[in-house]
Enzyme design. Structure first.
Site, PDB file in Angstrom:
ATOM      1  N   GLU A 107      10.554  -2.429 -76.122  1.00 15.23           N
ATOM      2  CA  GLU A 107      11.657  -1.616 -75.595  1.00 15.23           C
ATOM      3  C   GLU A 107      11.520  -0.139 -75.922  1.00 15.23           C
ATOM      4  OE1 GLU A 107      15.380  -3.319 -76.915  1.00 15.23           O
ATOM      5  OE2 GLU A 107      15.073  -5.169 -75.778  1.00 15.23           O
ATOM      6  N   ARG A 159      13.390   0.238 -80.498  1.00 18.79           N
ATOM      7  CA  ARG A 159      13.391   1.150 -79.348  1.00 18.79           C
ATOM      8  C   ARG A 159      12.741   2.507 -79.608  1.00 18.79           C
ATOM      9  NH1 ARG A 159      17.561  -2.097 -78.536  1.00 18.79           N
ATOM     10  NH2 ARG A 159      18.962  -0.895 -79.829  1.00 18.79           N
ATOM     11  N   THR A 203      17.645  -2.076 -84.458  1.00 17.53           N
ATOM     12  CA  THR A 203      16.707  -2.061 -83.334  1.00 17.53           C
ATOM     13  C   THR A 203      16.629  -0.681 -82.690  1.00 17.53           C
ATOM     14  OG1 THR A 203      18.469  -2.757 -81.826  1.00 17.53           O
ATOM     15  CG2 THR A 203      17.096  -4.495 -82.781  1.00 17.53           C
ATOM     16  N   GLU A 221      27.338  -9.859 -82.777  1.00 23.08           N
ATOM     17  CA  GLU A 221      27.462 -11.254 -82.335  1.00 23.08           C
ATOM     18  C   GLU A 221      27.453 -12.204 -83.526  1.00 23.08           C
ATOM     19  OE1 GLU A 221      25.844  -9.043 -80.029  1.00 23.08           O
ATOM     20  OE2 GLU A 221      27.843  -9.455 -79.266  1.00 23.08           O
ATOM     21  N   THR A 283      29.503  -2.213 -84.090  1.00 25.50           N
ATOM     22  CA  THR A 283      28.192  -1.720 -84.505  1.00 25.50           C
ATOM     23  C   THR A 283      27.686  -0.654 -83.540  1.00 25.50           C
ATOM     24  OG1 THR A 283      27.188  -3.576 -83.340  1.00 25.50           O
ATOM     25  CG2 THR A 283      27.503  -3.807 -85.717  1.00 25.50           C
ATOM     26  N   ASP A 349      32.674  -8.445 -74.914  1.00 24.15           N
ATOM     27  CA  ASP A 349      31.411  -7.874 -75.398  1.00 24.15           C
ATOM     28  C   ASP A 349      31.058  -6.592 -74.659  1.00 24.15           C
ATOM     29  OD1 ASP A 349      29.051  -7.561 -76.856  1.00 24.15           O
ATOM     30  OD2 ASP A 349      27.889  -8.884 -75.565  1.00 24.15           O
ATOM     31  N   LYS A 378      28.644  -1.027 -70.752  1.00 22.41           N
ATOM     32  CA  LYS A 378      28.605  -2.376 -70.207  1.00 22.41           C
ATOM     33  C   LYS A 378      29.740  -2.674 -69.241  1.00 22.41           C
ATOM     34  CE  LYS A 378      26.278  -5.209 -73.754  1.00 22.41           C
ATOM     35  NZ  LYS A 378      26.531  -6.351 -74.672  1.00 22.41           N
ATOM     36  N   TRP A 438      20.923  -1.405 -72.639  1.00 22.38           N
ATOM     37  CA  TRP A 438      20.251  -0.334 -73.398  1.00 22.38           C
ATOM     38  C   TRP A 438      19.208   0.399 -72.558  1.00 22.38           C
ATOM     39  CZ3 TRP A 438      15.069  -0.603 -73.368  1.00 22.38           C
ATOM     40  CH2 TRP A 438      14.499  -1.848 -73.076  1.00 22.38           C
ATOM     41  N   CYS A 657      18.181 -18.243 -78.292  1.00 18.78           N
ATOM     42  CA  CYS A 657      16.731 -18.019 -78.434  1.00 18.78           C
ATOM     43  C   CYS A 657      15.924 -18.916 -77.496  1.00 18.78           C
ATOM     44  CB  CYS A 657      16.283 -18.277 -79.871  1.00 18.78           C
ATOM     45  SG  CYS A 657      16.948 -17.089 -81.043  1.00 18.78           S
TER      46      CYS A 657
HETATM   47 CA    CA Z   1      27.176  -7.340 -78.271  1.00 18.10          CA
END
Ligand code: CA
Length: 735
Positions: A107, A159, A203, A221, A283, A349, A378, A438, A657
């Site tokens: 990313e 990233r 990240t 999450e 976050t 979310d 989002k 993102w 996952c």
């Molecule tokens: Ca989230």
């Protein structure tokens, strides 16, 4: 692994060192760490990565470089380079390809400073490459433990890095912030920025401003409390920390956020100690931007944790500040300046962590320039705010959304749709993947357009049944299996995939309306680069890197990459030649969760840096052959009740996952074809006892009983046979 740093370019000969957690050893008289030493102490050494705040602030004036994550402090991702243009595009070819040390999602946006490319990849590994040739100069692996992978919502991605005064900064997945010597990759300082007993991860790319480096974290999450921290660039000493939500006791943290949380935020959460929380969330895992004009930091704040506010904050109906907000704080002190909450009392979310972009637009009195903040978070609205005081200039849906009526009440709050609040198996669009995630957008000042990678992916939210509060674990507070049929009929998956799509959207932020859009059958297409040549570059889920006309969206050029290109392309120039670079790979949240959309086992390609230039004639690597044998490893067993239980537990624990409906996207093993699925005991040892913990498959004994794991195995085998019935796998000859 030994690498000689021997290029004449930097005058550093005979310097060999090793990598890993142990300090690097350099045979250069111990001077490797001292890149900024006065001349004389290191003979004929040319300092590297000599980047300070002033140089980054003037980055637009040296488009040959890419000095910070978003190209400039304003993060417009627009380059003044134009050698690659409509006329020369046919000559664009591969200049060099570099394969990163570890696969998984790619990313990052590379930085290029004075001939060197600094880039990160999965597991927070950092690479310094000769930007002209791709030759490896050094590699730094922070050696993140495999078990930490389970703390991430969305793969072990990274990233990007920041550079400043001879140092390269990396936010490490396990919560470290590290400063590396830009000449050697040796660690100069390393600070743990989080409580590592909690599911925090990093990240995002750090940003440097003045004498500070700032980093946030992720984990909304899994149950954490968000904050950002500014550290001294030279020493790693903590300068200020700003918490985005109160702690459960609403007590001071001895942080710079104390005053404003007490004044504004505490009252938007339930009574002291009465509310149940899993960290609260908020976050700041991606966009943290320095506004040079107003000398402030703009922070994109994430979703609530858990998503369901009835569980997160049951004794109030407050807005839960500063969830889903853009927050402005003083750059020197971290003190609160202003905020704008995009989604009051978030329940879907709807992070506002997405890219924050600064620009001067003709939105002032009489069409005068006005400095604005732009964001397409989002929730599907495009926001334009005044950068100085956060005043809302416009908020307009840029894609399908059904959580609001599209209107705002007299207090400027979005008018909510009742069903999107009640959430009794209601399909909300955008879903948690967001109308924009993102993947970076770009702004071309000449066309006045913002180019946005848009997603259309609905999600079934259900808070009326199967709601679990799984603290410090995947914890959304909704039925994780809402909308999942146990035994989907042939065609169901195609129908689900048909609901998903996306586009590259050219948005006019002054008129607050779309100009053009290129629709895609698949969502989560890549980040965007804009150039002065009137080109827009974007990678997509079909593996193409494409150049579009910035005015019309006409497709002008494309090249098939190996693996997909979710990362944003960037561009730079060396010795009069323009280069275009993009990471490709396989991973990230979309590939993990939505294997059914992207094709089974479509990926597994290593992550690569692929760099184009005019006249480039290197070969693109050949795709790896797929080695997965899609065959059930066990006969079907179990009753419908067991399959139902297995589906529920799979959705709650495994699908983030291993993929929805047990169909992997190729990053993590597809359990339907796993040899372990044939053996009850081996299965239980892996799932509950953590036999494969080193590979990131942690023990689930705290969350699953033997009855649960047996049921999950029955469900997985059932799904394997369903694939056979649907013609997507072959029946075995014999066991
Ligand atoms: Ca989230």
């Amino acid at each position: 692994r030994k690498i000689a740093w021997g290029t004449a370019r930097f005058g550093r000969a005979a310097c060999a060192f090793t990598f890993g957690r142990a300090p690097a050893v350099c045979a250069c008289g111990g001077q490797a760490a001292d890149t900024t030493a006065p001349s004389g102490s290191v003979s004929e050494e040319k300092p590297v990565a000599q980047v300070d705040t002033d140089r980054i602030a003037a980055a637009a004036e040296e488009p040959e470089m890419w000095l910070t994550y978003g190209g400039t402090y304003d993060e417009q991702r627009h380059s003044a380079l134009g050698q690659i243009n409509r006329d020369t595009l046919p000559e664009l070819g591969v200049g060099w390809v570099y394969e990163t040390a570890k696969p998984r999602g790619a990313e990052a946006t590379p930085l290029v400073v004075d001939g060197v490319m600094y880039v990160s990849s999965a597991w927070s590994v950092v690479y310094a490459l000769d930007a002209k040739t791709g030759e490896e100069l050094w590699v730094y692996d922070p050696e993140v433990s495999g078990e930490d992978a389970a703390k991430g919502c969305c793969d072990v991605v990274n990233r990007g890095v920041a550079v400043h005064n001879g140092k390269v900064f990396i936010g490490v997945f396990d919560g470290r912030l590290e400063a590396l010597d830009a000449a050697t990759g040796e660690v100069v300082w390393s600070e743990v920025t989080v409580d590592q007993s909690k599911p925090y991860t990093i990240t995002g790319a750090p940003r440097v401003f003045k004498d500070k480096v700032i980093i946030g974290n992720a984990g909304g999450e899994l149950g954490v409390r968000g904050y950002v921290t500014a550290y001294d660039v030279a020493t790693g000493e903590l300068v200020w920390r700003f918490y985005t939500v109160p702690n459960p006791e609403k007590k001071p943290d001895d942080a710079v956020s104390d005053a404003i949380l007490a004044k504004l935020a505490n009252e938007t959460w339930g009574d002291d100690g009465a509310w149940v929380t899993d960290g609260g969330g908020g976050t700041a895992w991606d966009s943290i931007v320095y506004d040079t004009v107003n000398d402030q930091i703009l922070i994109g704040v994430g979703n609530g944790s858990p998503w369901n506010p009835d569980i997160r904050d049951p004794n109030s109906d407050g807005d839960n500040l500063f969830l889903s907000s853009i927050l402005a704080v003083d750059a020197d002190t971290g003190e609160y300046r202003w905020h704008y909450q995009t989604t009051p009392r978030d329940r879907w979310d709807y992070t506002a962590t997405q890219q924050i972009m600064l620009a001067d637009l003709p939105l002032g009195e009489g069409g005068a320039d006005r400095r604005v903040v732009m964001q397409a978070p989002k929730n599907g609205f495009f926001y334009v705010l005044d950068a100085e005081d956060g005043e809302l200039i416009s908020a307009t849906p840029f894609t399908n959304q059904n959580w609001t009526t599209g209107e705002f009440d007299e207090n400027g709050r979005p008018v909510l749709v009742e069903e999107a609040v009640d959430l009794a198996l209601y399909a909300v669009i955008p879903g948690p993947t967001g109308a924009h995630n993102w993947h970076p957008m770009a702004f071309n000042p000449d066309t006045g357009l913002v180019y946005i990678p848009v997603n259309e992916i609905p999600f079934f939210y259900d808070k009326t049944r199967n709601v679990k509060d799984s603290k410090s674990f995947w914890n959304i507070g909704y039925d994780a299996a809402a909308g999942w049929p146990v035994e989907y009929p042939a065609g169901t998956l195609d129908a689900v995939a048909d609901m998903d799509g996306g586009s590259l959207l050219a948005w006019d932020p002054v008129k607050a309306e779309p100009r053009w859009a290129v629709p895609f059958a698949l969502p989560l297409n890549g980040g965007v680069l804009s150039t002065d040549a009137g080109l827009v570059f974007q990678g997509n889920k079909f593996g193409d890197l494409v150049a579009y006309d910035a005015e019309t969206g006409e497709r002008l050029w494309s090249e098939q990459l190996v693996g997909n290109a979710a990362a944003a392309p960037m561009t730079y120039e060396i010795d009069g030649e323009q280069y275009l670079s993009v990471l490709s790979g396989w991973g990230s949240v979309s590939n993990l969760i939505a294997g059914f959309t992207y094709g089974e086992a479509a990926g597994k390609e290593p992550a690569r840096v692929i760099t184009f230039k005019l006249g480039g004639n290197e070969m693109m690597p050949a795709p790896l052959a797929d080695q997965v044998v899609a065959t059930p490893k066990s006969p079907m067993f179990g009753e419908p009740e067991q399959h139902q239980l297995g589906m529920q537990r799979f959705a709650e624990n495994c699908h983030f996952c291993h993929g929805a409906f047990a169909i992997s996207g190729g990053v993590i093993p597809d359990l339907r074809w796993s040899a372990i699925s044939a053996n009850e005991q081996a299965w239980d040892q892996v799932v509950r006892e953590g036999a494969l913990e080193k590979q990131g498959m942690v023990a689930f004994s705290d969350h699953l009983t033997k009855e649960d794991t047996d049921a999950i195995r029955a469900y997985v085998i059932q799904q394997a046979w369903l694939a056979v019935a649907n013609g997507n796998a072959s029946a075995p000859g014999a066991y």
